[in-house]
Design an enzyme around this catalytic site. Structure first.
Site, PDB file in Angstrom:
ATOM      1  N   GLY A  33     -36.408 -42.583 -12.174  1.00  0.00           N
ATOM      2  CA  GLY A  33     -37.054 -43.402 -11.146  1.00  0.00           C
ATOM      3  C   GLY A  33     -36.272 -44.620 -10.698  1.00  0.00           C
ATOM      4  O   GLY A  33     -35.927 -44.762  -9.524  1.00  0.00           O
ATOM      5  N   GLY A  78     -39.931 -38.074 -13.963  1.00  0.00           N
ATOM      6  CA  GLY A  78     -40.253 -37.507 -15.279  1.00  0.00           C
ATOM      7  C   GLY A  78     -39.617 -36.139 -15.493  1.00  0.00           C
ATOM      8  O   GLY A  78     -39.157 -35.821 -16.604  1.00  0.00           O
ATOM      9  N   LYS A  90     -35.774 -49.819 -22.098  1.00  0.00           N
ATOM     10  CA  LYS A  90     -36.060 -49.619 -23.526  1.00  0.00           C
ATOM     11  C   LYS A  90     -35.324 -48.445 -24.147  1.00  0.00           C
ATOM     12  O   LYS A  90     -35.172 -47.397 -23.522  1.00  0.00           O
ATOM     13  CB  LYS A  90     -37.557 -49.376 -23.703  1.00  0.00           C
ATOM     14  N   ARG A 124     -38.585 -36.725  -0.382  1.00  0.00           N
ATOM     15  CA  ARG A 124     -39.095 -35.467  -0.937  1.00  0.00           C
ATOM     16  C   ARG A 124     -39.478 -34.474   0.167  1.00  0.00           C
ATOM     17  O   ARG A 124     -39.390 -33.265  -0.042  1.00  0.00           O
ATOM     18  CB  ARG A 124     -40.287 -35.738  -1.861  1.00  0.00           C
TER      19      ARG A 124
END
Ligand SMILES: Nc1ncnc2c1ncn2[C@@H]1O[C@H](COP(=O)(O)OP(=O)(O)OP(=O)(O)O)[C@@H](O)[C@H]1O
Ligand SMILES: O=C(O)[C@H](O)COP(=O)(O)O
Length: 395
Positions: free
Chosen positions: A353, A376, A197, A35
């Site tokens: 992620g 996110g 999921k 980053r």
């Protein structure tokens, strides 16, 4: 809307929101500086124009002032990456910060203290944003990783710079990469969605069904779809309350002419362990006591074909439990296929992620077109949401 290149920063102070929320080890050393490296082009452009940079960021989720979250821990790494000395100050607003900015000369970089030492930051407090706005002439938002937060420094502060605000190069590049997949992508367009999921990916699936030609569903999500269709999944991970939704998704995909590719076989194990007994099983024939933890060889071959036929590829979520080497093959094979497709001219975007972690771990970072710096923020973009940090600049 103005871009970074429309501004001449000569003798100007740029207030730059960066996302230096980077991982640190127990000695407070930065373990992944991606980053920071990604923010460098924006900072260097401003310094080369003859301007100075006031960098503001959060680090972690502190409760009040907590030394372990101080940005002083990363200033040396920022300085090494930029090749420029970095000044620090022990606050991010108020007299001390203002004095440090006042003293800043062209060509210099100042790193403010963690914005989240003030609860006003995450609350999106307008007065706090106004205090921040005193620290620069031009506001540059280059924090894609935090663009989904309507915080004081990412969103609210922009209103104090009606004419003098823009995206940094990184944020502009992230937006362009998402647009290349979601709006202007060359067909056939493929999305590969893996991970644990279904529930965390539903909105993404629903949004991308309107954009893609092919959808590969892998990872733990697979088994909710297989069980919903009557398959035997043994002890594999499954969200029973999402089975109806899985069937609905398959119905919608058919109606929208999207070809869905699920694994046909899996590498199953008799325990969630790297040393478990394993065998390759048909995905619909997994006995009790066994769980599917990776894509099987036939699935890998099928997925490879679809990937190589695609011109635009989005990848979010691993195909198996890649953290355990025994179950990393599917994810590695997919990375290899995407790398080959990219070499042949496809555009490939990796976001989220765990898929980004996998891409870095297995060395695919330079072999795909773009690896997002957002977790996110990337997922919310794929859900079709307009991120508040982006909207505040476009306003
Ligand atoms: N068959 C499987 N059974 C159980 N867990 C699995 C299986 N396949 C993948 N996983 C797990 O899914 C996790 C990643 O899921 P996640 O949905 O978080 O992925 P991501 O989208 O890349 O990350 P993020 O949601 O943080 O952006 C990994 O830890 C991996 O071990
Ligand atoms: O790492 C991230 O995803 C960003 O820096 C945002 O952090 P947050 O989830 O604590 O807002």
């Amino acid at each position: 809307m103005k871009t970074l290149n429309d501004f001449d920063f000569n003798n100007k102070k740029a207030l730059i929101r960066v996302d230096f929320n980077v991982p640190l080890d127990e000695d407070f050393k930065v373990t992944d500086n991606t980053r920071i490296v990604s923010a460098k082009p924006t900072i260097i452009k401003i310094l080369e124009d003859g301007g100075s940079c006031v960098l503001m960021s959060h680090l972690g989720r502190p409760k009040g002032v907590q030394d372990q979250f101080s940005l002083k821990h990363i200033s040396e790494e920022v300085s090494n990456v930029l090749g420029v000395a970095v000044k620090t100050v022990s606050d991010c607003v108020g007299k001390e910060a203002e004095a440090a900015v006042e003293a800043l000369q062209p060509g210099e970089v100042l790193l403010l203290e963690n914005l989240r030492f003030y609860s006003e930051e995450t609350a999106g407090d307008e007065k706090f944003a106004e205090q921040l706005s005193k620290l620069g002439d031009i506001y540059v938002n280059d924090a894609f990783g935090t663009a989904h937060r309507a915080h004081a420094s990412t969103t609210i502060v922009a209103k104090f710079f009606p004419e003098n605000k823009c995206f940094g190069y990184l944020l502009a590049q992230e937006i362009e990469s998402i647009q290349k997949v979601m709006e202007t992508g060359e067909k056939p367009i493929l999305a590969v969605l893996g991970g644990a999921k279904v529930s965390s990916k539903i909105t993404i699936i629903e949004n991308i069904l309107d954009k893609v030609d092919h959808l590969i569903i892998g990872g733990g999500m697979t088994f909710t779809f297989i069980k919903a269709q009557g398959g035997k999944i043994g002890d594999s991970i499954c969200e029973d309350d999402k089975m109806e939704l899985a069937l609905e998704i398959l119905k919608q995909a058919k109606a929208k002419n999207v070809q869905v590719h699920l694994p046909v076989d899996v590498l199953a194990a008799n325990a969630f362990s790297n040393d478990a007994d394993t065998k390759v099983l048909d995905v619909t024939e997994i006995p009790d006591g066994w769980q599917g933890l990776d894509a099987g060889p036939k699935s890998i071959e099928n997925f490879n074909k679809v990937v190589l036929e695609s011109k635009t590829i989005l990848w979010n979520g691993p195909l198996g439990v890649f953290e355990l080497p025994t179950f990393a093959n599917g994810t590695i094979a997919l990375g290899n296929s995407i790398a080959e497709a990219t070499k042949n001219g496809a555009f490939s975007l990796v976001g989220g992620g765990d898929s980004v972690a996998a891409v870095k771990q297995f060395g695919f970072e330079k072999k795909v077109s773009y690896v997002s710096t957002g977790g996110g923020a990337m997922l919310e973009s794929l859900e079709g949401k307009t991120l508040p940090g982006i909207a505040a600049i476009l306003d």
